[in-house]
Write a protein that holds these residues in place. Structure first.
Motif, PDB file in Angstrom:
ATOM      1  N   SER A  98       9.337  14.067  27.249  1.00 44.64           N
ATOM      2  CA  SER A  98       9.694  13.920  28.660  1.00 44.64           C
ATOM      3  C   SER A  98       9.869  15.301  29.254  1.00 44.64           C
ATOM      4  O   SER A  98      10.691  16.082  28.756  1.00 44.64           O
ATOM      5  CB  SER A  98      10.987  13.117  28.828  1.00 44.64           C
ATOM      6  OG  SER A  98      11.459  13.171  30.151  1.00 44.64           O
ATOM      7  N   ASN A  99       9.128  15.609  30.307  1.00 41.75           N
ATOM      8  CA  ASN A  99       9.258  16.925  30.918  1.00 41.75           C
ATOM      9  C   ASN A  99      10.656  17.121  31.505  1.00 41.75           C
ATOM     10  O   ASN A  99      11.281  18.173  31.324  1.00 41.75           O
ATOM     11  CB  ASN A  99       8.199  17.112  32.010  1.00 41.75           C
ATOM     12  CG  ASN A  99       8.181  18.527  32.557  1.00 41.75           C
ATOM     13  OD1 ASN A  99       8.286  19.485  31.801  1.00 41.75           O
ATOM     14  ND2 ASN A  99       8.063  18.660  33.864  1.00 41.75           N
ATOM     15  N   SER A 100      11.176  16.084  32.167  1.00 44.48           N
ATOM     16  CA  SER A 100      12.511  16.193  32.756  1.00 44.48           C
ATOM     17  C   SER A 100      13.625  16.036  31.736  1.00 44.48           C
ATOM     18  O   SER A 100      14.728  16.545  31.911  1.00 44.48           O
ATOM     19  CB  SER A 100      12.682  15.125  33.840  1.00 44.48           C
ATOM     20  OG  SER A 100      12.720  13.823  33.258  1.00 44.48           O
ATOM     21  N   GLY A 101      13.316  15.329  30.657  1.00 44.86           N
ATOM     22  CA  GLY A 101      14.362  15.016  29.683  1.00 44.86           C
ATOM     23  C   GLY A 101      15.324  13.955  30.167  1.00 44.86           C
ATOM     24  O   GLY A 101      16.366  13.711  29.544  1.00 44.86           O
ATOM     25  N   GLY A 128      18.836  21.454  29.003  1.00 45.92           N
ATOM     26  CA  GLY A 128      20.145  20.903  29.337  1.00 45.92           C
ATOM     27  C   GLY A 128      20.126  19.420  29.635  1.00 45.92           C
ATOM     28  O   GLY A 128      21.147  18.854  30.060  1.00 45.92           O
ATOM     29  N   SER A 129      19.003  18.770  29.404  1.00 44.97           N
ATOM     30  CA  SER A 129      18.860  17.351  29.743  1.00 44.97           C
ATOM     31  C   SER A 129      19.572  16.455  28.742  1.00 44.97           C
ATOM     32  O   SER A 129      19.969  16.886  27.655  1.00 44.97           O
ATOM     33  CB  SER A 129      17.374  16.984  29.789  1.00 44.97           C
ATOM     34  OG  SER A 129      16.790  17.137  28.496  1.00 44.97           O
ATOM     35  N   ALA A 130      19.699  15.183  29.117  1.00 44.48           N
ATOM     36  CA  ALA A 130      20.343  14.209  28.239  1.00 44.48           C
ATOM     37  C   ALA A 130      19.573  14.035  26.943  1.00 44.48           C
ATOM     38  O   ALA A 130      20.156  13.952  25.859  1.00 44.48           O
ATOM     39  CB  ALA A 130      20.474  12.874  28.967  1.00 44.48           C
ATOM     40  N   MET A 131      18.249  13.987  27.034  1.00 42.71           N
ATOM     41  CA  MET A 131      17.439  13.832  25.819  1.00 42.71           C
ATOM     42  C   MET A 131      17.607  15.025  24.893  1.00 42.71           C
ATOM     43  O   MET A 131      17.753  14.867  23.682  1.00 42.71           O
ATOM     44  CB  MET A 131      15.955  13.646  26.181  1.00 42.71           C
ATOM     45  CG  MET A 131      15.590  12.237  26.603  1.00 42.71           C
ATOM     46  SD  MET A 131      13.845  12.095  27.087  1.00 42.71           S
ATOM     47  CE  MET A 131      13.015  12.686  25.630  1.00 42.71           C
ATOM     48  N   ALA A 132      17.608  16.226  25.467  1.00 41.87           N
ATOM     49  CA  ALA A 132      17.758  17.430  24.646  1.00 41.87           C
ATOM     50  C   ALA A 132      19.110  17.447  23.963  1.00 41.87           C
ATOM     51  O   ALA A 132      19.236  17.844  22.798  1.00 41.87           O
ATOM     52  CB  ALA A 132      17.577  18.669  25.514  1.00 41.87           C
ATOM     53  N   THR A 133      20.145  17.017  24.689  1.00 42.77           N
ATOM     54  CA  THR A 133      21.502  17.031  24.148  1.00 42.77           C
ATOM     55  C   THR A 133      21.677  16.025  23.022  1.00 42.77           C
ATOM     56  O   THR A 133      22.360  16.307  22.021  1.00 42.77           O
ATOM     57  CB  THR A 133      22.512  16.733  25.273  1.00 42.77           C
ATOM     58  OG1 THR A 133      22.360  17.707  26.310  1.00 42.77           O
ATOM     59  CG2 THR A 133      23.942  16.779  24.751  1.00 42.77           C
TER      60      THR A 133
END
Length: 323
Positions: A98-101, A128-133
């Motif tokens: 996901s580009n936006s995460g 800093g996105s939810a997916m990254a976290t």
């Protein structure tokens, strides 16, 4: 629009996308290694998630992984929310794109993925996105600028994600010791399969089809043998079928330039020796490479005892679809 303007726009797109890929090199760090380790130790399958353009990229990444020794498949996040979540097991590893995460359809699945204890690798453009976290490993595939002049259509971002997926697949290929033969087993159909699976034994000429001459044969008889068998060569062998050399169309031209009498000259006097040979069981693609390298159209196939086992001609490879 003027043709020069079209060329300029196309060049800008390629430049921006090339820059996006180049910028990924600095991000190949311990996180990339950790992602590879999770995928190498996976006891199940790699499950790739993505939606929209990221979904198309995810399908390609899953296909590349599967064809290079890492079992993988793509699951559409929206379908996963309506039953396909059952395709993901506790033995799998999930790779989410996901580009936006912040893709809602994927975020909905993450608590279920976590509950299963499935490792999550996220490729996003937003650290800093939810997916990254929530991910066990986050790989940053952010880009400075989309190649779309509106800055809207996923272009540089999807290219960067695809390139990172290729980097993962190739790193895993090397780590697994994946070979050309392994690759062939994943690609049995079409021209690629023929190039990787076909052995020379399946197309070479054997038995009475092999053009053979004895070293004491007069050149005229060798030429008749070449004409009868139609392979542009005759292999010179001794009484035990040991290969001594070859006499080819090229040798004939050189012989005629020397004004040799074809009625009295012995084939041993004008043959090429030693000659290039190939072993039975060799891939046809390797034989083709050898012929192209040495600019020859035929090869004697010689077994481990040095005896003639067959004769391979370039046209045999052409008919088999190897070239």
């Amino acid at each position: 629009m003027h043709p020069d303007k079209l060329k300029q726009l196309a060049s800008q797109v390629l430049t921006l996308e090339a820059q996006a890929i180049t910028q990924l090199i600095a991000r190949i760090d311990d996180r990339f290694v950790h992602a590879c380790e999770l995928m190498l130790h996976c006891q199940g399958r790699i499950v790739v998630l993505g939606i929209g353009k990221s979904g198309h990229i995810g399908g390609k990444i899953a296909a590349t992984l599967a064809s290079t020794g890492t079992p993988a498949f793509f699951v559409h996040p929206a379908e996963a929310g309506h039953g396909d979540m059952g395709m993901i097991t506790a033995q799998d590893v999930v790779v989410a794109l996901s580009n936006s995460g912040e893709t809602d359809e994927i975020l909905t699945l993450l608590p279920l993925i976590k509950r299963l204890g499935v490792p999550l690798i996220a490729l996003t453009g937003n650290p800093g996105s939810a997916m990254a976290t929530m991910a066990d490993v986050h790989l940053d595939v952010s880009v400075a600028q989309e190649a779309c002049p509106l800055g809207l259509a996923p272009t540089s971002s999807t290219t960067a994600t695809l390139a990172m997926g290729d980097a993962l697949a190739v790193a895993l290929l090397e780590a697994r010791g994946f070979t050309a033969e392994d690759f062939a087993r994943s690609h049995p159909g079409g021209r690629l399969g023929r190039r990787l699976l076909l052995l020379i034994d399946e197309v070479m000429h054997t038995g009475e089809q092999m053009p053979r001459s004895k070293p004491d044969d007069v050149l005229k008889d060798a030429l008749l043998e070449m004409s009868r068998k139609g392979l542009g060569t005759t292999v010179v062998v001794d009484g035990d079928e040991q290969v001594l050399g070859v006499f080819t169309d090229g040798d004939l031209r050189r012989t005629l330039d020397r004004q040799v009498d074809v009625h009295t000259a012995r084939v041993a006097e004008v043959m090429t020796h030693p000659c290039k040979t190939i072993a039975p069981g060799t891939l046809a693609a390797e034989a083709l490479q050898m012929m192209q390298q040495y600019r020859i159209n035929a090869l004697p196939v010689v077994n481990s005892a040095g005896k003639l086992a067959g004769v391979l001609n370039m046209h045999d490879l052409l008919r088999a679809g190897v070239l």
